[in-house]
Design an enzyme around this catalytic site. Structure first.
Site, PDB file in Angstrom:
ATOM      1  N   ASP A  46      -9.803  -2.724   8.096  1.00  0.00           N
ATOM      2  CA  ASP A  46      -9.180  -4.022   7.851  1.00  0.00           C
ATOM      3  C   ASP A  46      -9.991  -5.054   8.614  1.00  0.00           C
ATOM      4  O   ASP A  46     -10.290  -4.853   9.797  1.00  0.00           O
ATOM      5  CB  ASP A  46      -7.737  -4.015   8.361  1.00  0.00           C
ATOM      6  CG  ASP A  46      -6.932  -2.865   7.768  1.00  0.00           C
ATOM      7  OD1 ASP A  46      -7.201  -2.500   6.606  1.00  0.00           O
ATOM      8  OD2 ASP A  46      -6.052  -2.336   8.459  1.00  0.00           O
ATOM      9  N   ASP A  74       4.445  -0.299   0.313  1.00  0.00           N
ATOM     10  CA  ASP A  74       4.480  -0.504   1.757  1.00  0.00           C
ATOM     11  C   ASP A  74       5.894  -0.245   2.257  1.00  0.00           C
ATOM     12  O   ASP A  74       6.858  -0.847   1.765  1.00  0.00           O
ATOM     13  CB  ASP A  74       4.061  -1.935   2.107  1.00  0.00           C
ATOM     14  CG  ASP A  74       2.569  -2.171   1.871  1.00  0.00           C
ATOM     15  OD1 ASP A  74       1.894  -1.231   1.404  1.00  0.00           O
ATOM     16  OD2 ASP A  74       2.089  -3.282   2.155  1.00  0.00           O
TER      17      ASP A  74
END
Length: 245
Positions: free
Chosen positions: A130, A8
């Protein structure tokens, strides 16, 4: 099943967030290319990159880092998500050597864009869904919609989407195990292969995904667990390869 290390990216560094909160981030390395090297040397067969700044800003911010990793490992499948909301951005990443782009927010707000992207870049598009309590979240998880994950996933079946990355926000970065029942339900409800994400803590969580006996689950993304040492990439991949069930 593939074990897919996550890198990330925030402000050029490799970080992990807890439950998607930018203010709750831990920096694991200021050299993401070296971090990629570590996972490649550990035997990973695919990398999952996320441009966190891009997810919030709606356009690539850490694109140079992504390109550097793709150039260093031209034969390694790389998937990138975060801020991918135009065909131009997809083209940029594909030309840079990225194997898959993950469309998240735009897939929820403008599902027809997914069909457009799949047509322009066949075999390159993954949809990132998500969710919180089964409902899709967008804009770096800042907004929760009234759209159900399974309903939206089914919409993309005819488009030629390569996979769905399903992340349970409540689990992400918490290392409390992933949402196996819902991941299994999603994999069984759609013809699109599913990659599980969020909450993987150790080998027991990998085993739980395999024990779900859902052939549609083709991979598991892991972040905090491999950075904090509760999961070993090579060991987990070997476990998947040798799993008899």
């Amino acid at each position: 099943m593939l074990i897919i290390p996550a890198i990330d990216l925030k402000d050029g560094a490799c970080v992990r967030l807890r439950q998607g909160r930018m203010e709750d981030s831990t920096v694991f390395s200021d050299d993401p290319v070296s971090m990629a090297a570590k996972w490649v040397e550990g035997g990973c067969r695919r990398l999952h990159l996320v441009d966190l700044n891009g997810a919030f800003e709606g356009q690539p911010v850490n694109g140079e880092v992504v390109t550097a990793i793709a150039k260093r490992y031209p034969n390694l499948p790389i998937q990138i998500g975060g801020g991918i909301r135009s065909l131009e951005t997809i083209e940029h990443y594909v030309k840079a050597g990225v194997s898959y782009v993950i469309i998240g927010t735009k897939a929820v707000k403008q599902p027809e864009f997914v069909a457009e992207a799949c047509k322009a870049f066949p075999g390159k598009v993954i949809v990132g869904l998500d969710a919180k309590d089964g409902f899709v979240a967008t804009d770096g998880w800042a907004e929760v919609s009234s759209v159900q994950v399974i309903d939206l996933a089914k919409r993309f079946e005819a488009d030629g989407v390569s996979a769905i990355v399903y992340t349970d926000i409540a689990k992400d970065g918490m290392m409390q195990g992933c949402n196996v029942p819902f991941t299994k339900a999603l994999a069984e409800a759609t013809r699109i292969p599913v990659i599980a994400s969020g909450g993987i803590h150790n080998l027991g969580d990998i085993k739980a995904l395999l024990d779900a006996k859902a052939p549609g689950i083709i991979g598991a993304i892991t972040g905090r667990a491999i950075y904090e040492g509760t999961l070993d990439v090579a060991e987990a991949q070997a476990f998947c390869d040798n799993y008899q069930g």
